[in-house]
Write a protein that holds these residues in place. Structure first.
Motif, PDB file in Angstrom:
ATOM      1  N   TYR A  88     -40.152  89.771 -19.674  1.00 22.53           N
ATOM      2  CA  TYR A  88     -39.525  90.426 -20.827  1.00 22.53           C
ATOM      3  C   TYR A  88     -38.046  90.061 -20.838  1.00 22.53           C
ATOM      4  O   TYR A  88     -37.302  90.461 -19.942  1.00 22.53           O
ATOM      5  CB  TYR A  88     -39.724  91.936 -20.721  1.00 22.53           C
ATOM      6  CG  TYR A  88     -39.108  92.722 -21.851  1.00 22.53           C
ATOM      7  CD1 TYR A  88     -39.232  92.288 -23.171  1.00 22.53           C
ATOM      8  CD2 TYR A  88     -38.400  93.897 -21.609  1.00 22.53           C
ATOM      9  CE1 TYR A  88     -38.675  93.009 -24.214  1.00 22.53           C
ATOM     10  CE2 TYR A  88     -37.846  94.624 -22.641  1.00 22.53           C
ATOM     11  CZ  TYR A  88     -37.982  94.174 -23.938  1.00 22.53           C
ATOM     12  OH  TYR A  88     -37.423  94.879 -24.972  1.00 22.53           O
ATOM     13  N   GLY A  91     -35.719  91.096 -22.482  1.00 15.43           N
ATOM     14  CA  GLY A  91     -34.815  92.236 -22.572  1.00 15.43           C
ATOM     15  C   GLY A  91     -34.311  92.700 -21.222  1.00 15.43           C
ATOM     16  O   GLY A  91     -33.261  93.347 -21.126  1.00 15.43           O
ATOM     17  N   LEU A 130     -31.284  92.855 -26.385  1.00 15.85           N
ATOM     18  CA  LEU A 130     -32.531  92.581 -27.092  1.00 15.85           C
ATOM     19  C   LEU A 130     -33.480  93.775 -27.057  1.00 15.85           C
ATOM     20  O   LEU A 130     -34.425  93.845 -27.859  1.00 15.85           O
ATOM     21  CB  LEU A 130     -33.217  91.355 -26.483  1.00 15.85           C
ATOM     22  CG  LEU A 130     -32.470  90.021 -26.633  1.00 15.85           C
ATOM     23  CD1 LEU A 130     -33.233  88.895 -25.948  1.00 15.85           C
ATOM     24  CD2 LEU A 130     -32.290  89.689 -28.118  1.00 15.85           C
ATOM     25  N   LYS A 131     -33.255  94.728 -26.143  1.00 14.77           N
ATOM     26  CA  LYS A 131     -34.094  95.922 -26.097  1.00 14.77           C
ATOM     27  C   LYS A 131     -33.923  96.778 -27.344  1.00 14.77           C
ATOM     28  O   LYS A 131     -34.811  97.558 -27.707  1.00 14.77           O
ATOM     29  CB  LYS A 131     -33.761  96.751 -24.849  1.00 14.77           C
ATOM     30  CG  LYS A 131     -34.119  96.079 -23.533  1.00 14.77           C
ATOM     31  CD  LYS A 131     -33.810  96.993 -22.353  1.00 14.77           C
ATOM     32  CE  LYS A 131     -34.180  96.326 -21.026  1.00 14.77           C
ATOM     33  NZ  LYS A 131     -33.909  97.196 -19.863  1.00 14.77           N
ATOM     34  N   VAL A 191     -33.945  95.807 -30.331  1.00 14.44           N
ATOM     35  CA  VAL A 191     -34.807  95.335 -31.427  1.00 14.44           C
ATOM     36  C   VAL A 191     -36.228  95.053 -30.939  1.00 14.44           C
ATOM     37  O   VAL A 191     -37.057  94.581 -31.708  1.00 14.44           O
ATOM     38  CB  VAL A 191     -34.213  94.064 -32.075  1.00 14.44           C
ATOM     39  CG1 VAL A 191     -32.894  94.378 -32.762  1.00 14.44           C
ATOM     40  CG2 VAL A 191     -34.015  92.955 -31.039  1.00 14.44           C
ATOM     41  N   ASP A 192     -36.505  95.334 -29.691  1.00 11.91           N
ATOM     42  CA  ASP A 192     -37.821  95.074 -29.102  1.00 11.91           C
ATOM     43  C   ASP A 192     -38.237  93.634 -29.377  1.00 11.91           C
ATOM     44  O   ASP A 192     -39.222  93.369 -30.084  1.00 11.91           O
ATOM     45  CB  ASP A 192     -38.865  96.050 -29.633  1.00 11.91           C
ATOM     46  CG  ASP A 192     -40.191  95.942 -28.875  1.00 11.91           C
ATOM     47  OD1 ASP A 192     -40.209  95.383 -27.769  1.00 11.91           O
ATOM     48  OD2 ASP A 192     -41.225  96.399 -29.421  1.00 11.91           O
ATOM     49  N   TYR A 193     -37.517  92.716 -28.791  1.00 12.20           N
ATOM     50  CA  TYR A 193     -37.745  91.281 -28.993  1.00 12.20           C
ATOM     51  C   TYR A 193     -39.200  90.913 -28.711  1.00 12.20           C
ATOM     52  O   TYR A 193     -39.762  91.262 -27.683  1.00 12.20           O
ATOM     53  CB  TYR A 193     -36.807  90.496 -28.070  1.00 12.20           C
ATOM     54  CG  TYR A 193     -36.885  89.004 -28.219  1.00 12.20           C
ATOM     55  CD1 TYR A 193     -36.329  88.373 -29.315  1.00 12.20           C
ATOM     56  CD2 TYR A 193     -37.532  88.233 -27.260  1.00 12.20           C
ATOM     57  CE1 TYR A 193     -36.390  86.992 -29.460  1.00 12.20           C
ATOM     58  CE2 TYR A 193     -37.607  86.856 -27.385  1.00 12.20           C
ATOM     59  CZ  TYR A 193     -37.029  86.242 -28.487  1.00 12.20           C
ATOM     60  OH  TYR A 193     -37.098  84.878 -28.626  1.00 12.20           O
ATOM     61  N   ASN A 194     -39.815  90.234 -29.662  1.00 15.61           N
ATOM     62  CA  ASN A 194     -41.215  89.788 -29.580  1.00 15.61           C
ATOM     63  C   ASN A 194     -42.240  90.936 -29.557  1.00 15.61           C
ATOM     64  O   ASN A 194     -43.421  90.712 -29.341  1.00 15.61           O
ATOM     65  CB  ASN A 194     -41.451  88.902 -28.348  1.00 15.61           C
ATOM     66  CG  ASN A 194     -41.038  87.461 -28.603  1.00 15.61           C
ATOM     67  OD1 ASN A 194     -40.867  87.059 -29.751  1.00 15.61           O
ATOM     68  ND2 ASN A 194     -40.883  86.689 -27.552  1.00 15.61           N
TER      69      ASN A 194
END
Length: 322
Positions: A40, A42, A48-49, A51-54
């Protein structure tokens, strides 16, 4: 594993099976194992956490809710069917009886946690190990023949291999150990944390550092093993094999070793013994079986194993033709 944990069978002719529940159980286990090895980003770029990347966090939460609902359903079913002889001796039934006398120690949360760990650690790992064992044996038919001869000599043709027979089949056990060495199902052991400052391989490791053990690399180290990439069960035979046993760690070592190691070895030995005793096996083509390894916490084969089998003539009286 499901028979021991929940008193259920999801496979088998003549058994009442909830097909939807069986499909869901198998699907969940595959999802859990497949998600266990993901990285992860993030964790490395905290921004990036936000926007909850992927969509990793969303998928994990959804999977967690499915798992909780499935296992809670098993627990609730045991409560509804209390006294049912088919469920009376399951692990969940025993834990629910303990819950009545010690509710603070045996909450539903604790029971579900135990069920979750055993289902994940004890199902996919064993099936993948057996798949690799059969693939290795069909790529080395002389070793399959040797194992079959050992079973014929020790067990004969008048009864099937029993669980208690496994300890009397040393070559069969050598095959299992050699597969766990060459095709380590869990290549990276469960993460550990150093309890004190120490040195590992010449590197200083501070206290409370996460340590990952690469069992796959250790098992293929040419400094530890002669011809490490060959499938050679004989390396575990006799007195010389005792030294080799100390060099493999598919279940970890020390106080944190896998508590299910003995159970896994007996289940795999019993199942493998029956497969070899009852059937003659062949590859579907003249080409060797593809042994490439896939991704995940466990290492499935990239190309799923396909084999041909037929009941051995000497075993027809013990193996149902249908």
């Amino acid at each position: 594993m499901t028979r021991m944990i929940a008193g259920k069978r999801y496979y088998g002719k003549g058994v009442t099976i909830d097909e939807a529940e069986a499909r869901e159980a198998k699907k969940l286990i595959k999802q859990i194992v497949g998600s266990g090895g993901i990285s992860y980003v993030g964790d490395f770029l905290p921004i990036l956490k936000l926007v909850d990347y992927n969509g990793v966090k969303k998928r994990v939460v959804e999977l967690k809710e499915k798992i909780d609902a499935f296992i809670q359903g098993l627990v609730d079913e045991h409560r509804r069917k209390k006294g049912d002889p088919e469920l009376a001796d399951s692990m969940i039934s025993h834990l629910l009886r303990l819950q009545e006398s010690q509710p603070e120690d045996y909450s539903d949360f604790m029971i579900k946690g135990l069920v979750f760990v055993l289902l994940v650690a004890g199902t996919d790992t064993s099936s993948l190990a057996l798949e690799s064992i059969m693939a290795n044996l069909l790529n080395n038919p002389e070793k399959l023949k040797k194992a079959q001869d050992e079973i014929d000599s020790v067990i004969g043709h008048d009864r099937l291999v029993e669980e208690s027979d496994v300890s009397n089949l040393p070559y069969l056990q050598c095959i299992i150990f050699e597969t766990l060495r060459l095709n380590t199902i869990v290549p990276l052991l469960v993460p550990h944390t150093s309890s004190a400052d120490c040195n590992i391989g010449g590197y200083f490791v501070p206290r409370d550092t996460i340590v990952m053990v690469n069992a796959w690399a250790i098992h293929r180290d040419p400094e530890l093993w002669e011809d490490p990439l060959s499938f050679n069960p004989k390396r575990f035979e006799g007195s010389g094999g005792e030294k080799q046993h100390k060099l493999i760690l598919p279940f970890g070592l020390g106080r944190r070793t896998c508590p299910g190691a003995t159970l896994a070895q007996r289940v795999m030995g019993w199942t493998l013994g029956l497969l070899i005793q009852c059937f003659d096996w062949k590859r579907v083509s003249k080409e060797e079986i593809d042994m490439r390894e896939g991704r995940g916490t466990t290492m499935p084969k990239v190309v799923p194993l396909e084999l041909m089998c037929k009941v051995r003539p000497l075993m027809e009286k013990l193996v149902p033709k249908d």
